[in-house]
Write a protein that holds these residues in place. Sequence first.
Motif, mmCIF file in Angstrom:
data_model
loop_
_atom_site.group_PDB
_atom_site.id
_atom_site.type_symbol
_atom_site.label_atom_id
_atom_site.label_comp_id
_atom_site.label_asym_id
_atom_site.label_seq_id
_atom_site.Cartn_x
_atom_site.Cartn_y
_atom_site.Cartn_z
ATOM 1 N N THR A 22 23.522 49.022 40.628
ATOM 2 C CA THR A 22 23.711 47.698 40.371
ATOM 3 C C THR A 22 25.345 47.783 41.205
ATOM 4 O O THR A 22 26.356 48.097 41.292
ATOM 5 C CB THR A 22 24.091 47.879 38.541
ATOM 6 O OG1 THR A 22 23.092 48.393 38.093
ATOM 7 C CG2 THR A 22 24.564 46.455 38.856
ATOM 8 N N LYS A 23 24.798 45.922 41.412
ATOM 9 C CA LYS A 23 26.047 45.688 42.748
ATOM 10 C C LYS A 23 27.255 45.045 42.088
ATOM 11 O O LYS A 23 26.268 43.979 41.414
ATOM 12 C CB LYS A 23 25.964 44.736 44.045
ATOM 13 C CG LYS A 23 24.600 45.721 44.674
ATOM 14 C CD LYS A 23 25.170 46.293 45.965
ATOM 15 C CE LYS A 23 24.645 47.546 47.300
ATOM 16 N NZ LYS A 23 24.658 48.267 47.165
ATOM 17 N N VAL A 24 28.370 45.181 42.412
ATOM 18 C CA VAL A 24 29.277 44.252 41.310
ATOM 19 C C VAL A 24 29.453 43.442 42.283
ATOM 20 O O VAL A 24 30.393 43.901 43.234
ATOM 21 C CB VAL A 24 30.565 45.091 40.812
ATOM 22 C CG1 VAL A 24 31.347 45.113 39.997
ATOM 23 C CG2 VAL A 24 29.511 46.693 39.554
ATOM 24 N N SER A 25 30.098 42.127 42.135
ATOM 25 C CA SER A 25 30.320 41.037 42.628
ATOM 26 C C SER A 25 31.205 40.215 41.847
ATOM 27 O O SER A 25 31.486 40.719 40.629
ATOM 28 C CB SER A 25 29.449 40.375 43.638
ATOM 29 O OG SER A 25 28.607 39.947 42.173
ATOM 30 N N VAL A 26 32.460 39.725 42.690
ATOM 31 C CA VAL A 26 33.673 38.351 42.187
ATOM 32 C C VAL A 26 32.982 37.249 42.835
ATOM 33 O O VAL A 26 33.455 37.033 44.060
ATOM 34 C CB VAL A 26 35.142 39.811 42.306
ATOM 35 C CG1 VAL A 26 35.106 39.707 43.257
ATOM 36 C CG2 VAL A 26 35.821 38.755 41.201
ATOM 37 N N LYS A 27 33.946 36.483 41.597
ATOM 38 C CA LYS A 27 33.712 34.890 42.372
ATOM 39 C C LYS A 27 35.157 34.697 41.719
ATOM 40 O O LYS A 27 34.865 34.777 40.860
ATOM 41 C CB LYS A 27 32.642 34.214 42.947
ATOM 42 C CG LYS A 27 32.507 33.168 42.467
ATOM 43 C CD LYS A 27 30.828 32.328 42.798
ATOM 44 C CE LYS A 27 31.676 30.576 42.182
ATOM 45 N NZ LYS A 27 30.086 30.246 42.126
ATOM 46 N N ILE A 28 36.036 33.991 42.542
ATOM 47 C CA ILE A 28 36.477 32.915 42.048
ATOM 48 C C ILE A 28 36.640 31.898 41.444
ATOM 49 O O ILE A 28 35.650 30.950 42.311
ATOM 50 C CB ILE A 28 37.942 32.943 43.199
ATOM 51 C CG1 ILE A 28 39.156 34.243 43.041
ATOM 52 C CG2 ILE A 28 39.123 31.286 42.297
ATOM 53 C CD1 ILE A 28 39.794 33.365 44.882
ATOM 54 N N THR A 29 36.450 31.352 40.215
ATOM 55 C CA THR A 29 36.183 30.223 39.779
ATOM 56 C C THR A 29 36.873 28.834 39.286
ATOM 57 O O THR A 29 36.726 27.445 39.085
ATOM 58 C CB THR A 29 35.315 30.763 37.585
ATOM 59 O OG1 THR A 29 36.271 31.295 37.324
ATOM 60 C CG2 THR A 29 34.014 31.000 38.499
ATOM 61 N N ASP A 30 38.151 29.101 38.658
ATOM 62 C CA ASP A 30 39.383 28.137 38.509
ATOM 63 C C ASP A 30 40.908 28.629 39.409
ATOM 64 O O ASP A 30 40.590 29.802 39.212
ATOM 65 C CB ASP A 30 39.247 27.807 37.369
ATOM 66 C CG ASP A 30 39.735 26.548 36.947
ATOM 67 O OD1 ASP A 30 40.267 25.994 37.914
ATOM 68 O OD2 ASP A 30 40.805 26.680 36.069
ATOM 69 N N VAL A 31 41.125 27.364 39.808
ATOM 70 C CA VAL A 31 42.491 28.228 39.559
ATOM 71 C C VAL A 31 43.252 26.809 39.242
ATOM 72 O O VAL A 31 43.476 25.803 39.980
ATOM 73 C CB VAL A 31 42.943 28.253 41.470
ATOM 74 C CG1 VAL A 31 44.450 28.078 41.849
ATOM 75 C CG2 VAL A 31 42.117 29.409 42.119
ATOM 76 N N THR A 32 44.611 26.869 38.386
ATOM 77 C CA THR A 32 45.799 26.066 37.915
ATOM 78 C C THR A 32 46.613 26.744 37.977
ATOM 79 O O THR A 32 47.059 27.648 38.044
ATOM 80 C CB THR A 32 45.581 25.767 36.583
ATOM 81 O OG1 THR A 32 44.874 27.334 35.740
ATOM 82 C CG2 THR A 32 43.649 25.545 36.383
ATOM 83 N N ALA A 33 47.868 25.603 38.719
ATOM 84 C CA ALA A 33 48.971 25.419 38.543
ATOM 85 C C ALA A 33 50.171 25.665 37.382
ATOM 86 O O ALA A 33 49.931 24.349 36.670
ATOM 87 C CB ALA A 33 49.786 25.034 39.555
ATOM 88 N N GLN A 34 50.626 26.080 37.012
ATOM 89 C CA GLN A 34 51.699 25.584 35.620
ATOM 90 C C GLN A 34 53.610 25.554 36.596
ATOM 91 O O GLN A 34 53.790 26.271 36.815
ATOM 92 C CB GLN A 34 52.062 26.869 34.871
ATOM 93 C CG GLN A 34 50.339 27.556 34.487
ATOM 94 C CD GLN A 34 49.727 27.134 33.621
ATOM 95 O OE1 GLN A 34 50.583 26.901 31.692
ATOM 96 N NE2 GLN A 34 48.481 26.087 33.725
ATOM 97 N N GLY A 35 53.899 24.388 36.222
ATOM 98 C CA GLY A 35 55.305 24.238 36.250
ATOM 99 C C GLY A 35 55.443 23.952 37.987
ATOM 100 O O GLY A 35 54.122 23.918 38.656
#
Length: 183
Positions: free
Chosen positions: A169-182
Amino acid sequence: MPDTPPLPPEPEPRKSRTNAIIIGSAAAVIAAVVATGIVIVQSGDGDSRPSATPGPSLYGMEGTAAAVTETSSEPAPEPTYAALDADSFTIGLKTKAKQCFGSAGCNVTVEPELTYVDLSADVDPDAVYEITYEIRGDESGPVIQTATLSNGTSLNYRPSMISTVSSDTKVSVKITDVTAQGG
């Protein structure tokens, strides 16, 4: 009267000044080292205050105009920072542990490896960014995790443990969101 004149008294032995010279020299060296250290600390403290300079002398200034420099009272411009989003980073997974059970699949522990893409823009050091990412390959479906980027360089995350259906099984990753605080 004695036959021979009395011997002159023996002169007192001179006390050696070697110890005094050594102590004086040592004190001078210590004073020089301390003075040098103070000068280095004072000049390298990183503050941006202008050094004190004497004003124009009144002597010898008859009939001439003295140059006066003014400092700007305008505040320094606020630094601008890049607006970060999912495209600002690339992400990969680093396998920290893997245990396979033949045809039953594997238990895999992974950690995110983030890279900031735009090296020309600055990341706000006062902001805290939450970077949400999705790991695919787990037998129960996607695993969603969040990493926190603070101080512009400190990344905090929790390793993820996933179970795959097979060792292929190939494991993959993807960024779905970036939020800034302060910031």
